[in-house]
Enzyme design. Structure first.
Site, PDB file in Angstrom:
ATOM      1  N   SER A   1       1.003  -1.163   0.085  1.00  0.00           N
ATOM      2  CA  SER A   1      -0.102  -0.097   0.017  1.00  0.00           C
ATOM      3  C   SER A   1       0.817   1.096  -0.083  1.00  0.00           C
ATOM      4  CB  SER A   1      -0.820   0.086   1.233  1.00  0.00           C
ATOM      5  OG  SER A   1      -1.387   1.483   1.482  1.00  0.00           O
TER       6      SER A   1
ATOM      7  N   GLU B   1       0.233   3.649   1.760  1.00  0.00           N
ATOM      8  CA  GLU B   1       0.302   4.068   3.274  1.00  0.00           C
ATOM      9  C   GLU B   1       1.759   3.836   3.627  1.00  0.00           C
ATOM     10  OE1 GLU B   1      -1.661   5.070   6.048  1.00  0.00           O
ATOM     11  OE2 GLU B   1      -2.966   6.171   4.514  1.00  0.00           O
TER      12      GLU B   1
ATOM     13  N   TYR C   1      -1.968   0.536  10.222  1.00  0.00           N
ATOM     14  CA  TYR C   1      -1.967  -0.183   9.158  1.00  0.00           C
ATOM     15  C   TYR C   1      -1.086  -0.030   8.113  1.00  0.00           C
ATOM     16  CZ  TYR C   1      -3.753  -0.798   4.424  1.00  0.00           C
ATOM     17  OH  TYR C   1      -4.079  -1.265   2.957  1.00  0.00           O
TER      18      TYR C   1
HETATM   19  P1  NDP Z   1     -11.664  -4.692   1.523  1.00  0.00           P
HETATM   20  O1  NDP Z   1     -11.558  -4.119   2.927  1.00  0.00           O
HETATM   21  O2  NDP Z   1     -12.690  -4.541   0.864  1.00  0.00           O
HETATM   22  O3  NDP Z   1     -11.553  -6.338   1.670  1.00  0.00           O
HETATM   23  C1  NDP Z   1     -10.723  -6.804   2.714  1.00  0.00           C
HETATM   24  C2  NDP Z   1     -10.820  -8.382   2.521  1.00  0.00           C
HETATM   25  O4  NDP Z   1      -9.888  -9.020   3.639  1.00  0.00           O
HETATM   26  C3  NDP Z   1     -12.437  -8.762   2.765  1.00  0.00           C
HETATM   27  O5  NDP Z   1     -12.638  -9.919   2.019  1.00  0.00           O
HETATM   28  C4  NDP Z   1     -12.086  -9.137   4.451  1.00  0.00           C
HETATM   29  O6  NDP Z   1     -13.310 -10.201   4.939  1.00  0.00           O
HETATM   30  C5  NDP Z   1     -10.866 -10.237   4.329  1.00  0.00           C
HETATM   31  N1  NDP Z   1     -10.157 -10.043   5.724  1.00  0.00           N
HETATM   32  C6  NDP Z   1      -9.940  -9.175   6.432  1.00  0.00           C
HETATM   33  N2  NDP Z   1      -9.441  -9.697   7.653  1.00  0.00           N
HETATM   34  C7  NDP Z   1      -9.066 -10.944   7.300  1.00  0.00           C
HETATM   35  C8  NDP Z   1      -8.308 -12.020   8.057  1.00  0.00           C
HETATM   36  N3  NDP Z   1      -7.920 -11.769   9.392  1.00  0.00           N
HETATM   37  N4  NDP Z   1      -8.433 -13.218   7.510  1.00  0.00           N
HETATM   38  C9  NDP Z   1      -8.958 -13.371   6.233  1.00  0.00           C
HETATM   39  N5  NDP Z   1      -9.600 -12.430   5.509  1.00  0.00           N
HETATM   40  C10 NDP Z   1      -9.495 -11.139   6.080  1.00  0.00           C
HETATM   41  O7  NDP Z   1     -10.312  -4.556   0.761  1.00  0.00           O
HETATM   42  P2  NDP Z   1      -9.805  -3.942  -0.787  1.00  0.00           P
HETATM   43  O8  NDP Z   1     -10.317  -5.096  -1.457  1.00  0.00           O
HETATM   44  O9  NDP Z   1     -10.055  -2.540  -1.210  1.00  0.00           O
HETATM   45  O10 NDP Z   1      -8.179  -4.264  -0.689  1.00  0.00           O
HETATM   46  C11 NDP Z   1      -7.686  -5.435  -1.194  1.00  0.00           C
HETATM   47  C12 NDP Z   1      -6.309  -5.465  -0.615  1.00  0.00           C
HETATM   48  O11 NDP Z   1      -5.497  -4.297  -1.034  1.00  0.00           O
HETATM   49  C13 NDP Z   1      -6.130  -5.151   1.071  1.00  0.00           C
HETATM   50  O12 NDP Z   1      -5.080  -6.010   1.371  1.00  0.00           O
HETATM   51  C14 NDP Z   1      -5.743  -3.760   1.281  1.00  0.00           C
HETATM   52  O13 NDP Z   1      -5.182  -3.476   2.252  1.00  0.00           O
HETATM   53  C15 NDP Z   1      -4.955  -3.496  -0.027  1.00  0.00           C
HETATM   54  N6  NDP Z   1      -4.836  -2.111  -0.724  1.00  0.00           N
HETATM   55  C16 NDP Z   1      -5.889  -1.736  -1.191  1.00  0.00           C
HETATM   56  C17 NDP Z   1      -6.137  -0.281  -1.452  1.00  0.00           C
HETATM   57  C18 NDP Z   1      -7.445   0.300  -1.864  1.00  0.00           C
HETATM   58  O14 NDP Z   1      -7.340   1.517  -2.067  1.00  0.00           O
HETATM   59  N7  NDP Z   1      -8.539  -0.277  -1.926  1.00  0.00           N
HETATM   60  C19 NDP Z   1      -5.154   0.228  -1.727  1.00  0.00           C
HETATM   61  C20 NDP Z   1      -3.526  -0.356  -1.441  1.00  0.00           C
HETATM   62  C21 NDP Z   1      -3.515  -1.654  -1.009  1.00  0.00           C
HETATM   63  P3  NDP Z   1     -14.639  -9.646   5.528  1.00  0.00           P
HETATM   64  O15 NDP Z   1     -15.540  -9.198   4.523  1.00  0.00           O
HETATM   65  O16 NDP Z   1     -14.984 -10.822   6.194  1.00  0.00           O
HETATM   66  O17 NDP Z   1     -13.926  -8.748   6.723  1.00  0.00           O
HETATM   67  P1  GDR Z   2      -7.298   5.858   3.073  1.00  0.00           P
HETATM   68  O1  GDR Z   2      -8.723   5.748   2.452  1.00  0.00           O
HETATM   69  O2  GDR Z   2      -6.920   6.193   4.335  1.00  0.00           O
HETATM   70  O3  GDR Z   2      -6.570   6.778   1.921  1.00  0.00           O
HETATM   71  O4  GDR Z   2      -6.845   4.392   2.630  1.00  0.00           O
HETATM   72  P2  GDR Z   2     -10.117   6.622   2.951  1.00  0.00           P
HETATM   73  O5  GDR Z   2     -10.816   6.528   1.671  1.00  0.00           O
HETATM   74  O6  GDR Z   2     -10.544   6.077   4.286  1.00  0.00           O
HETATM   75  O7  GDR Z   2      -9.516   8.108   3.270  1.00  0.00           O
HETATM   76  C1  GDR Z   2      -9.218   8.806   2.318  1.00  0.00           C
HETATM   77  C2  GDR Z   2      -8.922  10.392   2.595  1.00  0.00           C
HETATM   78  O8  GDR Z   2     -10.203  10.953   3.083  1.00  0.00           O
HETATM   79  C3  GDR Z   2      -9.961  11.543   4.420  1.00  0.00           C
HETATM   80  N1  GDR Z   2     -11.503  11.488   5.039  1.00  0.00           N
HETATM   81  C4  GDR Z   2     -12.198  10.467   5.204  1.00  0.00           C
HETATM   82  N2  GDR Z   2     -12.029   9.273   5.368  1.00  0.00           N
HETATM   83  C5  GDR Z   2     -13.096   8.325   5.751  1.00  0.00           C
HETATM   84  N3  GDR Z   2     -12.794   6.871   5.605  1.00  0.00           N
HETATM   85  N4  GDR Z   2     -14.044   8.927   6.239  1.00  0.00           N
HETATM   86  C6  GDR Z   2     -14.167  10.275   6.223  1.00  0.00           C
HETATM   87  O9  GDR Z   2     -15.439  10.739   6.792  1.00  0.00           O
HETATM   88  C7  GDR Z   2     -13.262  11.095   5.956  1.00  0.00           C
HETATM   89  N5  GDR Z   2     -13.313  12.350   6.147  1.00  0.00           N
HETATM   90  C8  GDR Z   2     -12.146  12.653   5.441  1.00  0.00           C
HETATM   91  C9  GDR Z   2      -9.106  10.445   5.198  1.00  0.00           C
HETATM   92  O10 GDR Z   2      -8.706  11.251   6.300  1.00  0.00           O
HETATM   93  C10 GDR Z   2      -8.102  10.366   3.915  1.00  0.00           C
HETATM   94  O11 GDR Z   2      -7.092  11.393   3.829  1.00  0.00           O
HETATM   95  C11 GDR Z   2      -7.183   3.620   1.652  1.00  0.00           C
HETATM   96  C12 GDR Z   2      -7.487   2.175   2.050  1.00  0.00           C
HETATM   97  O12 GDR Z   2      -8.128   1.463   1.000  1.00  0.00           O
HETATM   98  C13 GDR Z   2      -6.227   1.474   2.528  1.00  0.00           C
HETATM   99  O13 GDR Z   2      -6.583   0.074   2.570  1.00  0.00           O
HETATM  100  C14 GDR Z   2      -5.003   1.663   1.417  1.00  0.00           C
HETATM  101  O14 GDR Z   2      -4.081   0.946   1.650  1.00  0.00           O
HETATM  102  C15 GDR Z   2      -4.979   3.108   1.008  1.00  0.00           C
HETATM  103  O15 GDR Z   2      -6.044   3.638   0.688  1.00  0.00           O
HETATM  104  C16 GDR Z   2      -4.149   3.271  -0.113  1.00  0.00           C
END
Ligand code: NDP
Ligand code: GDR
Length: 321
Positions: free
Chosen positions: A124, A126, A150
């Site tokens: 990520s 992050e 995270y």
């Molecule tokens: P989601 O939060 O939508 O999905 C996460 C998944 O992980 C869900 O299926 C959840 O299951 C499962 N999960 C959580 N904890 C566990 C555990 N302990 N054991 C097994 N399964 C678990 O994430 P995204 O699909 O958006 O992201 C996919 C991956 O990419 C993640 O690893 C995320 O951190 C990473 N990532 C995502 C980004 C983004 O912007 N979307 C950017 C960078 C990295 P359940 O529904 O049961 O909780």
């Molecule tokens: P992020 O995504 O933390 O970048 O992580 P998120 O959508 O939660 O936040 C993006 C930005 O918006 C600001 N923000 C808020 N965010 C949320 N969720 N709710 C609010 O009410 C709100 N108001 C302002 C946040 O502070 C932040 O700056 C996502 C996740 O998918 C991670 O798993 C992944 O690794 C990173 O993106 C890349």
């Protein structure tokens, strides 16, 4: 191929499963036990009959061994994580266990069962924290300096991936992904929270959108584009680390302005801020340089920020009807 996806019921896992099924692969996945199973599988209900699903959890090493033995995969995509940054401050220990140690469990399980299985790790942006190159971009060479539990957990997993590659010669590839969204995004992430609430306000079913920090910038891409990058990286001859991003950055306020503009809502009337949605530490600017990925695989993003938000708005308008 037989391919195992952890996090198969999440945003990316569900799109990746669709992509792989469409290419004729046998897709396996692990699911955690949940007391409302129909809610948990809502993103994969339409393809569930084509999937092989096993109960498992990244924090449960034995369940990973069992899933690997049953699925006998050639590839494993590790998409499972406690992926919400703000929640990682409320559950730091669990986040380290699931998102950090969870990957170690998986890598070790693969090493024991069959070290020839190729692994993809969803790293990520992050991990960079507020580290930024002079030209405003993050790239593979930018220093890691995570500022959330995270981000720290993802960095542990990322370094573990590199260590398994170097120590055991295993194929472990990391995609360093910047934010990516879709109508399947959890509604407690920024983009889908804004789209869903704004559609409700426009329909007279809600009055206010309440957000935290409006000034942070993110490089927001489209989930369906990003799962194609995951597969492209796994098709390379050698494992690597590569950034997946659009190279464009927008503020939280820009997201609100686009969505409110489409729905003709006024910020003054319907937007307020509340500190409870802020994080103890915030990343102010993310913008990824994905030249390496583009050069290695030919990948490029296809859906723009605006098109993606429009699709999410249309999704919630349909849901509300
Ligand atoms: P989601 O939060 O939508 O999905 C996460 C998944 O992980 C869900 O299926 C959840 O299951 C499962 N999960 C959580 N904890 C566990 C555990 N302990 N054991 C097994 N399964 C678990 O994430 P995204 O699909 O958006 O992201 C996919 C991956 O990419 C993640 O690893 C995320 O951190 C990473 N990532 C995502 C980004 C983004 O912007 N979307 C950017 C960078 C990295 P359940 O529904 O049961 O909780
Ligand atoms: P992020 O995504 O933390 O970048 O992580 P998120 O959508 O939660 O936040 C993006 C930005 O918006 C600001 N923000 C808020 N965010 C949320 N969720 N709710 C609010 O009410 C709100 N108001 C302002 C946040 O502070 C932040 O700056 C996502 C996740 O998918 C991670 O798993 C992944 O690794 C990173 O993106 C890349």
């Amino acid at each position: 191929m037989d391919i195992l996806i952890t996090g198969i019921n999440g945003q990316d896992g569900s799109y990746l499963a669709e992509l792989l099924l469409g290419l004729g692969h046998n897709v396996h996945g692990i699911l955690r036990r949940n007391s409302q199973s129909e809610n948990q599988t809502s993103r994969i209900e339409h393809i569930r009959h084509k999937l092989q699903l096993y109960y498992g959890d990244l924090t449960d090493f034995a369940s990973l061994i069992t899933a690997l033995k049953k699925a006998e995969p050639q590839l494993v995509f590790n998409l499972a994580a406690q992926s919400h940054v703000k929640i990682s401050f409320e559950q730091p220990v669990y986040t380290m266990q699931a998102t950090g140690v969870g990957f170690l469990n998986l890598a070790e399980a693969v090493r024991i069962v069959n070290p020839g299985i190729k692994i993809f790790q969803a790293s990520s942006s992050e991990m960079f924290g507020n580290s930024i190159d002079a030209d405003g971009f993050q790239r593979e060479t930018t220093a890691f300096a995570p500022v959330s539990p995270y981000g720290i957990a993802k960095l542990m997993a990322h370094q573990t991936a590199i260590n398994y590659r170097d120590s055991y010669g295993m194929f472990v590839t990391c995609g360093i992904f910047f934010n990516h969204e879709s109508p399947r995004r959890g509604t407690n992430f920024l983009t889908n929270k804004v789209c869903k609430t704004a559609v409700e306000i426009a329909a007279g079913k809600a009055d206010q959108l309440v957000l935290g920090n409006l000034h942070s910038h993110r490089d927001w891409g489209y989930s369906k584009d990003y799962v194609k990058a995951m597969l492209a990286l796994m098709e390379l001859d050698k494992p690597t680390d590569a950034i997946c991003a659009t190279g464009l950055t927008h503020s939280v306020g820009d997201v609100v302005d686009h969505v409110f503009g489409r729905l003709k809502l006024s910020r003054e009337k319907h937007l307020r801020t509340d500190k409870k949605f802020e994080r103890p530490t915030e990343i102010m600017s993310l913008c990824g340089d994905s030249s390496k990925l583009r050069k290695l695989t030919g990948w490029k993003p296809e859906v723009t920020f605006e098109e993606m938000l429009d699709e999410m708005i249309a999704h919630w308008q349909k849901e509300l009807k």
